[in-house]
Scaffold this motif. Sequence first.
Motif, mmCIF file in Angstrom:
data_model
loop_
_atom_site.group_PDB
_atom_site.id
_atom_site.type_symbol
_atom_site.label_atom_id
_atom_site.label_comp_id
_atom_site.label_asym_id
_atom_site.label_seq_id
_atom_site.Cartn_x
_atom_site.Cartn_y
_atom_site.Cartn_z
ATOM 1 N N ARG A 61 0.863 -1.184 0.000
ATOM 2 C CA ARG A 61 0.000 0.000 0.000
ATOM 3 C C ARG A 61 0.902 1.237 0.000
ATOM 4 N NH1 ARG A 61 -2.753 -3.392 -1.376
ATOM 5 N NH2 ARG A 61 -4.893 -3.927 -0.787
ATOM 6 N N ALA A 62 0.806 1.994 -1.092
ATOM 7 C CA ALA A 62 1.644 3.175 -1.280
ATOM 8 C C ALA A 62 0.850 4.436 -0.985
ATOM 9 C CB ALA A 62 2.177 3.209 -2.712
ATOM 10 N N ASP A 63 1.547 5.568 -0.891
ATOM 11 C CA ASP A 63 0.914 6.876 -0.706
ATOM 12 C C ASP A 63 -0.067 6.860 0.476
ATOM 13 O OD1 ASP A 63 2.191 7.222 -3.174
ATOM 14 O OD2 ASP A 63 0.347 6.848 -4.294
ATOM 15 N N PRO A 64 0.360 6.405 1.644
ATOM 16 C CA PRO A 64 -0.585 6.193 2.740
ATOM 17 C C PRO A 64 -1.093 7.486 3.356
ATOM 18 C CG PRO A 64 1.655 5.859 3.509
ATOM 19 C CD PRO A 64 1.743 6.043 2.016
ATOM 20 N N HIS A 65 -2.344 7.422 3.806
ATOM 21 C CA HIS A 65 -2.930 8.539 4.540
ATOM 22 C C HIS A 65 -3.701 7.974 5.731
ATOM 23 C CE1 HIS A 65 -5.739 11.899 5.453
ATOM 24 N NE2 HIS A 65 -4.651 12.597 5.211
ATOM 25 N N VAL A 66 -3.398 8.487 6.922
ATOM 26 C CA VAL A 66 -4.016 8.019 8.158
ATOM 27 C C VAL A 66 -4.702 9.184 8.852
ATOM 28 C CG1 VAL A 66 -3.617 6.997 10.426
ATOM 29 C CG2 VAL A 66 -2.325 6.178 8.449
ATOM 30 N N THR A 67 -5.934 8.969 9.265
ATOM 31 C CA THR A 67 -6.697 9.956 10.024
ATOM 32 C C THR A 67 -7.045 9.375 11.385
ATOM 33 O OG1 THR A 67 -7.690 10.872 8.018
ATOM 34 C CG2 THR A 67 -8.806 11.339 10.094
ATOM 35 N N LEU A 68 -6.590 10.003 12.467
ATOM 36 C CA LEU A 68 -7.036 9.639 13.812
ATOM 37 C C LEU A 68 -8.239 10.510 14.127
ATOM 38 C CD1 LEU A 68 -6.842 8.182 16.501
ATOM 39 C CD2 LEU A 68 -5.113 9.867 17.210
ATOM 40 N N HIS A 69 -9.426 9.909 14.094
ATOM 41 C CA HIS A 69 -10.663 10.668 14.243
ATOM 42 C C HIS A 69 -11.041 10.785 15.723
ATOM 43 C CE1 HIS A 69 -14.229 12.590 12.872
ATOM 44 N NE2 HIS A 69 -15.053 11.619 13.203
ATOM 45 N N SER A 70 -11.998 11.650 15.994
ATOM 46 C CA SER A 70 -12.453 11.881 17.365
ATOM 47 C C SER A 70 -13.144 10.664 17.970
ATOM 48 C CB SER A 70 -13.408 13.085 17.406
ATOM 49 O OG SER A 70 -14.507 12.883 16.534
ATOM 50 N N ASP A 71 -13.523 9.684 17.136
ATOM 51 C CA ASP A 71 -14.133 8.456 17.651
ATOM 52 C C ASP A 71 -13.100 7.456 18.153
ATOM 53 O OD1 ASP A 71 -13.039 7.554 15.282
ATOM 54 O OD2 ASP A 71 -14.948 7.012 14.344
ATOM 55 N N GLY A 72 -11.819 7.809 18.063
ATOM 56 C CA GLY A 72 -10.766 6.945 18.578
ATOM 57 C C GLY A 72 -10.235 5.933 17.581
ATOM 58 N N TRP A 73 -10.750 5.921 16.359
ATOM 59 C CA TRP A 73 -10.284 5.002 15.333
ATOM 60 C C TRP A 73 -9.248 5.685 14.435
ATOM 61 C CZ3 TRP A 73 -11.644 -0.102 15.113
ATOM 62 C CH2 TRP A 73 -12.796 -0.495 15.793
ATOM 63 N N TYR A 74 -8.242 4.897 14.023
ATOM 64 C CA TYR A 74 -7.364 5.289 12.940
ATOM 65 C C TYR A 74 -7.990 4.811 11.635
ATOM 66 C CZ TYR A 74 -3.404 6.300 16.082
ATOM 67 O OH TYR A 74 -2.562 6.821 17.040
ATOM 68 N N TYR A 75 -8.251 5.738 10.719
ATOM 69 C CA TYR A 75 -8.766 5.393 9.400
ATOM 70 C C TYR A 75 -7.626 5.476 8.396
ATOM 71 C CZ TYR A 75 -13.445 5.771 11.375
ATOM 72 O OH TYR A 75 -14.566 5.580 12.140
ATOM 73 N N PHE A 76 -7.530 4.461 7.566
ATOM 74 C CA PHE A 76 -6.395 4.324 6.656
ATOM 75 C C PHE A 76 -6.871 4.156 5.222
ATOM 76 C CE2 PHE A 76 -3.618 1.503 4.203
ATOM 77 C CZ PHE A 76 -2.370 2.093 4.344
ATOM 78 N N THR A 77 -6.234 4.869 4.312
ATOM 79 C CA THR A 77 -6.435 4.655 2.888
ATOM 80 C C THR A 77 -5.094 4.833 2.196
ATOM 81 O OG1 THR A 77 -7.824 5.207 0.976
ATOM 82 C CG2 THR A 77 -7.051 7.051 2.335
ATOM 83 N N ALA A 78 -4.965 4.281 0.998
ATOM 84 C CA ALA A 78 -3.692 4.323 0.284
ATOM 85 C C ALA A 78 -3.925 3.884 -1.157
ATOM 86 C CB ALA A 78 -2.672 3.402 0.958
#
Length: 342
Positions: free
Chosen positions: A35-52
């Motif tokens: 998985r290249a070009d990764p982007h991670v969002t730590l949201h206020s719900d406590g989850w790390y959301y990942f896309t790439a």
Amino acid sequence: MLRMTVAAALLAGLFSSVPVMADATSFANPLVRQRADPHVTLHSDGWYYFTATVPEYDRIELRRARSLDALGRAEAQVVWRKHATGEMGAHIWAPELHHIDGKWYLYFTAGRADKIWEIRLYVLENASPNPMQGQWIERGQLKTGWESFALDATTFAHRGQRYLSWTQRAPDGSPGTNIYLAKMNTPLSITGPAVLLTRPEYGWEKMKYEVNEAPAVLVKNGKVFMTYSASATDANYAMGLLTASADANLLDPKAWTKSPEPVFKSSAANGQWGPGHNGFTTTPDGKTDILVYHARNYRDIVGDSLRDPNRHTRAQAIRWRADGTPEFGGPVADAVQGGAGR
């Protein structure tokens, strides 16, 4: 029979998705394979959301986990697929997930099915509180003011103003890709002029191709830091840095200082090649900044580097110097834990 302990297996990289330390700043790299070009969002719900970017360049996936180390084991959910014809039909690259004004947005790059190098920026929108649910609606092309090869959009808010930064060929058609910045008036559009922040100037930015791309922004210590990646997507790929005062007019190119040397590059000692196209996140408590990026664990590539699938997502903690600037170090070796590598 030869027996291998779990610790030895980890050091050998056989179980690199299994964390060996509970420290929130330690990671079992690579986090997510291929998985290249990764982007991670730590949201206020406590989850790390990942896309790439997926190696097939044909879809956008999301996954989530309570820790960065768990992302590689999390189920990948396909939320959108490329079109069979026309626009958004090829080269689905570099998705980024952002939560803005109560909705989720996926900014991504795509070519046409019939003209695969006619690359532009596009946006998806989802009103569900959970981006893994609800409906992703196509909002079309994100217009930048002129039509040319454009990719790698990111967005950030600073002192009440939202900005878009992205990569594009210049309006005059000159070779290479540059990084631009503009204000946003909606999550789907920019307003006012787009300003040029950086173009390839140094030798390390022109290895095989003249490239500045993939901006990512971190605001800290009274400064705005913008990283970017340069050169071909092989072992030459490296990360540069722009810096501005947090009080500056960010749309004034003179407000930004460009580091003359790469701040993150290949490490033969650690067996990591072509690190870049990064993003930023934090530990769950917000106390430690984390660099998320991709790299390969070998230097030599057979054929086109864009067709080699083994750019793996990795993460490591950022150290901060006494003057408030980041020390990225070097990319850590596979399965090596801890902060910035050397």
